[in-house]
Design a protein around this motif. Structure first.
Motif, PDB file in Angstrom:
ATOM      1  N   ARG A 189       5.208 -17.472  -5.011  1.00 16.70           N
ATOM      2  CA  ARG A 189       6.564 -17.648  -5.538  1.00 16.70           C
ATOM      3  C   ARG A 189       7.225 -16.322  -5.846  1.00 16.70           C
ATOM      4  N   ARG A 190       6.433 -15.356  -6.321  1.00 23.55           N
ATOM      5  CA  ARG A 190       7.009 -14.122  -6.855  1.00 23.55           C
ATOM      6  C   ARG A 190       6.775 -12.875  -6.000  1.00 23.55           C
ATOM      7  N   SER A 191       6.038 -12.986  -4.927  1.00 28.97           N
ATOM      8  CA  SER A 191       5.700 -11.771  -4.167  1.00 28.97           C
ATOM      9  C   SER A 191       6.885 -11.208  -3.401  1.00 28.97           C
ATOM     10  N   GLY A 192       7.825 -12.061  -3.015  1.00 34.43           N
ATOM     11  CA  GLY A 192       9.035 -11.573  -2.342  1.00 34.43           C
ATOM     12  C   GLY A 192       8.741 -10.768  -1.102  1.00 34.43           C
ATOM     13  N   ARG A 193       9.358  -9.605  -1.006  1.00 34.07           N
ATOM     14  CA  ARG A 193       9.174  -8.757   0.178  1.00 34.07           C
ATOM     15  C   ARG A 193       7.767  -8.178   0.263  1.00 34.07           C
ATOM     16  N   ASN A 194       6.986  -8.280  -0.802  1.00 34.80           N
ATOM     17  CA  ASN A 194       5.608  -7.782  -0.790  1.00 34.80           C
ATOM     18  C   ASN A 194       4.601  -8.822  -0.302  1.00 34.80           C
ATOM     19  N   ALA A 195       5.103  -9.989   0.074  1.00 40.91           N
ATOM     20  CA  ALA A 195       4.205 -11.051   0.525  1.00 40.91           C
ATOM     21  C   ALA A 195       3.508 -10.651   1.822  1.00 40.91           C
ATOM     22  N   PRO A 196       2.216 -10.922   1.943  1.00 37.49           N
ATOM     23  CA  PRO A 196       1.499 -10.612   3.182  1.00 37.49           C
ATOM     24  C   PRO A 196       1.842 -11.636   4.266  1.00 37.49           C
ATOM     25  N   ASP A 197       1.384 -11.381   5.469  1.00 37.52           N
ATOM     26  CA  ASP A 197       1.538 -12.353   6.538  1.00 37.52           C
ATOM     27  C   ASP A 197       0.889 -13.663   6.107  1.00 37.52           C
ATOM     28  N   LEU A 198       1.668 -14.745   6.130  1.00 36.51           N
ATOM     29  CA  LEU A 198       1.196 -15.990   5.540  1.00 36.51           C
ATOM     30  C   LEU A 198       0.017 -16.585   6.303  1.00 36.51           C
ATOM     31  N   THR A 199       0.035 -16.471   7.614  1.00 34.42           N
ATOM     32  CA  THR A 199      -1.065 -17.014   8.413  1.00 34.42           C
ATOM     33  C   THR A 199      -2.374 -16.292   8.113  1.00 34.42           C
ATOM     34  N   ALA A 200      -2.307 -14.956   8.080  1.00 37.10           N
ATOM     35  CA  ALA A 200      -3.498 -14.169   7.787  1.00 37.10           C
ATOM     36  C   ALA A 200      -3.966 -14.396   6.352  1.00 37.10           C
ATOM     37  N   PHE A 201      -3.006 -14.538   5.453  1.00 39.93           N
ATOM     38  CA  PHE A 201      -3.347 -14.744   4.042  1.00 39.93           C
ATOM     39  C   PHE A 201      -4.015 -16.097   3.842  1.00 39.93           C
ATOM     40  N   ARG A 202      -3.521 -17.108   4.537  1.00 40.91           N
ATOM     41  CA  ARG A 202      -4.131 -18.437   4.451  1.00 40.91           C
ATOM     42  C   ARG A 202      -5.566 -18.394   4.978  1.00 40.91           C
ATOM     43  N   LYS A 203      -5.773 -17.701   6.097  1.00 40.18           N
ATOM     44  CA  LYS A 203      -7.105 -17.592   6.684  1.00 40.18           C
ATOM     45  C   LYS A 203      -8.060 -16.873   5.738  1.00 40.18           C
ATOM     46  N   ALA A 204      -7.596 -15.780   5.139  1.00 40.10           N
ATOM     47  CA  ALA A 204      -8.436 -15.025   4.215  1.00 40.10           C
ATOM     48  C   ALA A 204      -8.774 -15.847   2.975  1.00 40.10           C
TER      49      ALA A 204
END
Length: 217
Positions: A189-204
């Protein structure tokens, strides 16, 4: 909101015997759906019976027939959203077609799909609940009850994946996964522009959850 108590008269409205069963079964879910949206978008300060009635497109008197006080409506609203996702997670966690580890990943996928959706309500709703719980003991108690149920769900999944683990170890690992799940609500919700790639983050995230479930002690 110092006293978040709920009585039968609060739900049915003072001096009323209640609506016909059929109407209650349809009207109450409609009211709670509107209440969830109002609480998530306007927060606790903007959560009023009048505002919820407007969002549900009903008269204020009609809403008060079912929820005689703001507090009873708020409590029912929090319980409804919490139980909604708990029921969904239980469905996934008890899916006999999946392996235990696949069930845990199904919960993970449901989490990411929900939190990443444009109409996501659970993140602002949960954040508002947690803030409110810091100042109101009744809400804090309700959130602790909800937390216990979610931790039990994750602990149960760990026990399914690794049945040789002692019960206490399963509880600890379940709590770790649950705390990570709560962190995802805040982070995404709060990471904004600092959010990692969502696909890679989900996998990790899946790797971390699997490790907590599978690793032997």
């Amino acid at each position: 909101m110092e006293n978040l108590t709920i009585a039968l008269s609060d739900v049915a409205g003072p001096g009323k015997k209640g609506a016909p069963r059929g109407r209650r079964e349809t009207r109450v879910p409609e009211i709670l759906e509107a209440a969830i949206s109002v609480f998530a978008s306007a927060g606790n300060d903007g959560f009023t019976q009048r505002g919820v009635a407007a969002a549900a497109n009903i008269r204020l008197a009609t809403l008060q027939h079912y929820f005689g006080s703001r507090d009873s409506l708020l409590k029912a609203t929090i319980e409804e959203l919490a139980q909604r996702y708990l029921r969904r997670f239980h469905e996934l966690g008890e899916d006999a077609r999946l392996t235990p580890e696949a069930r845990l990943h199904a919960v993970l996928d449901e989490t990411f799909n929900t939190l990443a959706s444009p109409g996501n309500l659970i993140s602002p709703f949960a954040l508002e609940c947690w803030c409110l719980a810091e100042h109101h003991p009744e809400v804090r108690e309700l959130m602790e009850e909800v937390s216990e149920k979610y931790q039990s769900l994750f602990s149960g999944l760990v026990a399914q994946i690794n049945p040789d683990l002692p019960a206490q170890e399963c509880r600890i690992r379940g709590a770790l996964i649950y705390s990570h799940w709560q962190g995802l609500i805040v982070f995404l919700r709060r990471s904004g522009r600092n959010a990692p790639d969502l696909t890679a983050f989900r996998k990790a995230t899946g790797v971390v959850w699997s490790a907590l479930g599978k690793t032997t002690s």
